[in-house]
Design a protein around this motif. Sequence first.
Motif, short mmCIF file in Angstrom:
data_model
loop_
_atom_site.label_atom_id
_atom_site.label_comp_id
_atom_site.label_asym_id
_atom_site.label_seq_id
_atom_site.Cartn_x
_atom_site.Cartn_y
_atom_site.Cartn_z
N PRO A 171 59.99 88.56 45.07
CA PRO A 171 59.91 89.47 43.93
C PRO A 171 58.70 89.22 43.02
CG PRO A 171 61.42 87.69 43.41
CD PRO A 171 60.93 87.43 44.81
N THR A 172 57.85 88.24 43.33
CA THR A 172 56.73 87.95 42.43
C THR A 172 55.61 88.97 42.54
OG1 THR A 172 56.03 86.36 44.11
CG2 THR A 172 57.12 85.48 42.17
N ASP A 173 55.70 89.90 43.49
CA ASP A 173 54.67 90.93 43.58
C ASP A 173 54.71 91.86 42.37
OD1 ASP A 173 57.10 92.06 44.28
OD2 ASP A 173 56.26 93.37 45.82
N ARG A 174 55.80 91.82 41.62
CA ARG A 174 55.89 92.65 40.41
C ARG A 174 55.87 91.80 39.14
NH1 ARG A 174 54.50 97.65 41.09
NH2 ARG A 174 55.70 98.22 39.23
N GLY A 175 55.41 90.60 39.24
CA GLY A 175 55.28 89.76 38.06
C GLY A 175 56.10 88.49 38.15
N GLY A 176 55.78 87.55 37.29
CA GLY A 176 56.49 86.28 37.28
C GLY A 176 55.71 85.25 36.50
N TYR A 177 55.88 84.00 36.89
CA TYR A 177 55.38 82.87 36.11
C TYR A 177 54.72 81.87 37.05
CZ TYR A 177 56.05 81.22 31.24
OH TYR A 177 55.89 80.91 29.91
N ILE A 178 53.67 81.21 36.60
CA ILE A 178 53.05 80.13 37.36
C ILE A 178 52.93 78.92 36.43
CG2 ILE A 178 51.01 79.30 38.60
CD1 ILE A 178 50.32 82.23 39.20
N LEU A 179 53.46 77.79 36.86
CA LEU A 179 53.28 76.52 36.18
C LEU A 179 52.62 75.56 37.14
CD1 LEU A 179 56.76 76.22 34.41
CD2 LEU A 179 54.58 76.82 33.34
N PHE A 180 51.82 74.65 36.63
CA PHE A 180 51.05 73.76 37.49
C PHE A 180 51.61 72.34 37.46
CE2 PHE A 180 48.15 77.21 36.57
CZ PHE A 180 47.57 77.44 37.81
N THR A 181 51.60 71.70 38.62
CA THR A 181 51.99 70.30 38.73
C THR A 181 50.86 69.52 39.38
OG1 THR A 181 52.98 70.47 40.94
CG2 THR A 181 54.40 70.98 39.06
N SER A 182 50.92 68.21 39.20
CA SER A 182 49.93 67.32 39.79
C SER A 182 50.07 67.34 41.31
CB SER A 182 50.14 65.91 39.24
OG SER A 182 49.20 65.01 39.76
N GLY A 183 48.92 67.40 42.02
CA GLY A 183 48.94 67.44 43.48
C GLY A 183 48.20 66.26 44.08
N SER A 184 48.60 65.84 45.26
CA SER A 184 48.05 64.63 45.86
C SER A 184 46.60 64.78 46.27
CB SER A 184 48.89 64.24 47.09
OG SER A 184 48.87 65.28 48.05
N THR A 185 46.08 66.00 46.38
CA THR A 185 44.70 66.21 46.84
C THR A 185 43.70 66.27 45.70
OG1 THR A 185 44.91 68.62 46.74
CG2 THR A 185 45.55 67.53 48.80
N GLY A 186 44.18 66.17 44.46
CA GLY A 186 43.28 66.32 43.32
C GLY A 186 43.20 67.76 42.82
N TRP A 187 43.89 68.66 43.51
CA TRP A 187 43.96 70.06 43.08
C TRP A 187 45.35 70.34 42.55
CZ3 TRP A 187 40.35 74.20 43.68
CH2 TRP A 187 39.10 73.80 44.18
N PRO A 188 45.50 70.69 41.28
CA PRO A 188 46.83 71.00 40.75
C PRO A 188 47.49 72.13 41.55
CG PRO A 188 45.19 70.90 38.99
CD PRO A 188 44.43 70.87 40.27
N LYS A 189 48.78 71.95 41.82
CA LYS A 189 49.52 72.94 42.60
C LYS A 189 50.10 74.00 41.67
CE LYS A 189 52.23 69.90 44.46
NZ LYS A 189 53.28 69.25 45.31
#
Length: 532
Positions: free
Chosen positions: A158-176
């Motif tokens: 259902p995120t094709d019509r909107g939603g939320y993104i929160l970021f967490t720490s990722g093991s590769t150095g790129w926040p997920k």
Amino acid sequence: MTTEHPVRLDALLASSARTHPGRTALEGAGESWTYAQLEHAVAESAERLTANGLAPGDRVGVFAPKSPATVIALYAALRAGAVVAPLDVADPPERTARMIRNAGLSLLLTTDRALAGAHRAAARARDGVPADDGALDHGLHWLRVLAPDERPGPLPAPTDRGGYILFTSGSTGWPKGVLLSHENVAHYALWAAGEFGLTPEDRIGSQAALTFDLTTFDLFSAAAVGACTVLMPDLLRAFPRDVAGWLTEQRITHFVAVPSLYHGMLQQGGIADAPPPHLRVAAFGGEAFAPELLERYLELLDGVPFYNLYGPTETNACTYYRVPADWSADQELTIGRGIAGVHIEVLDEDGRPTDGEGEIHIAGPTVFQGYLRGGEPSDPTRTVVFRDGVARRAYASGDIGRITSDGRVFLRGRRDSQVKRRGHRIDLMDVESAVLDLPQVATAAVVAKSGPHAGQIWAYAQADASERELLAALRDVLPKRMLPDRVVPVTTLPTTTSGKVDRRALSDDGDPTPTGAEPIPTGSVLIEEIPA
């Protein structure tokens, strides 16, 4: 309070604007907004965003300090059908740029105060190309990060019509980027409003950054019932005494915070001398609460319900426990049971339910849609057969625990390199990746210390630089919450018999240089403590 049908987060605001138009919805930065005023501003801004090319399903970053204007921006983007990603203005520009690229954000919303920083982050995300911008009402600005033909592909329903993104720490150095639907967030918000007995007369103290999932209660549970969200000034978090006074001055009735803030208010903030008289419900989550201090709070609050909330960003708060008033520090503290509609299971190494210790798995309407990497979604969940025989889509939390016959869950630690610091989830490999990216560093290892330095994050780096120089370089790429407590230059790192870095030796040894590691005599100094 639960719902059988998916609820849009912005619809919670619109509903309260119809039923409680004159009630105060939001206070902060010297401003006060009624529900009718807030809804009008949101509708107006959403129309302007749509007129400027924002399409349903687009991904929008909100890059601004927490203020009424920021809340309007979040709601307006949701109303326009976007997937909204709150961003922290205190993060280094390069890290923000990585978040923009990973989530595939096509537009940034910002304020006058944060406009310059937004331009810097957008330029880094665009490989140095400046972003087009324009002004909206209420002190808001937009920056176009991607042209319409550069937008990433559509997100899954259902995120094709909107939603939320929160970021967490990722093991590769790129926040997920953690991709959440309206229903994922609204289910918890509606449950919390009911469990905590929220009413239109209540005032919720919002102390966390909008990038932290605790704020989904502050904003959306309040909107669900017509309560008032009171935005605490960010600077107060470093001054526990001022936070304690603010709770009283603002007549806060509901407060959710990380234990480290509660610890500070008790140890340095004088809350024991003057408990907030209007407080009706308190809750904590994100990290462990010191048992002795929790026991003192239960005595201090004198009957005020005090909740322990648990849940990774991927599921929001998914378990809860109302700590009994007579709980004492010699008792083990449970994280409780799943909230309404959420199922918790503990699986052994073979993926079967166990009565012993195993990995905690979470299923239900709060479980996220997947991660965003390079703008594309990926779903790490899997189908798990729970002990009741029902197969469910479940998220493996990475937390080790055990579950009792009556459904209570007890935490036992992590199965990976993640740690919690002041409520933030930090992957040690994320920090290590940042250290390894420094040109002065040949190799490095980052560990969580035990022994006399328990709770600290230390980096050991084979580097031609001093600790002060390495730390200065890390400040440019890591947010303050992730900076190591020590950066120890060494000529070699200790290894195991198989030739791998001996992380156990680095973690367990209380000395700056463990056995097997040779220090570089640079006069390294301990860095200053990071304010909570």
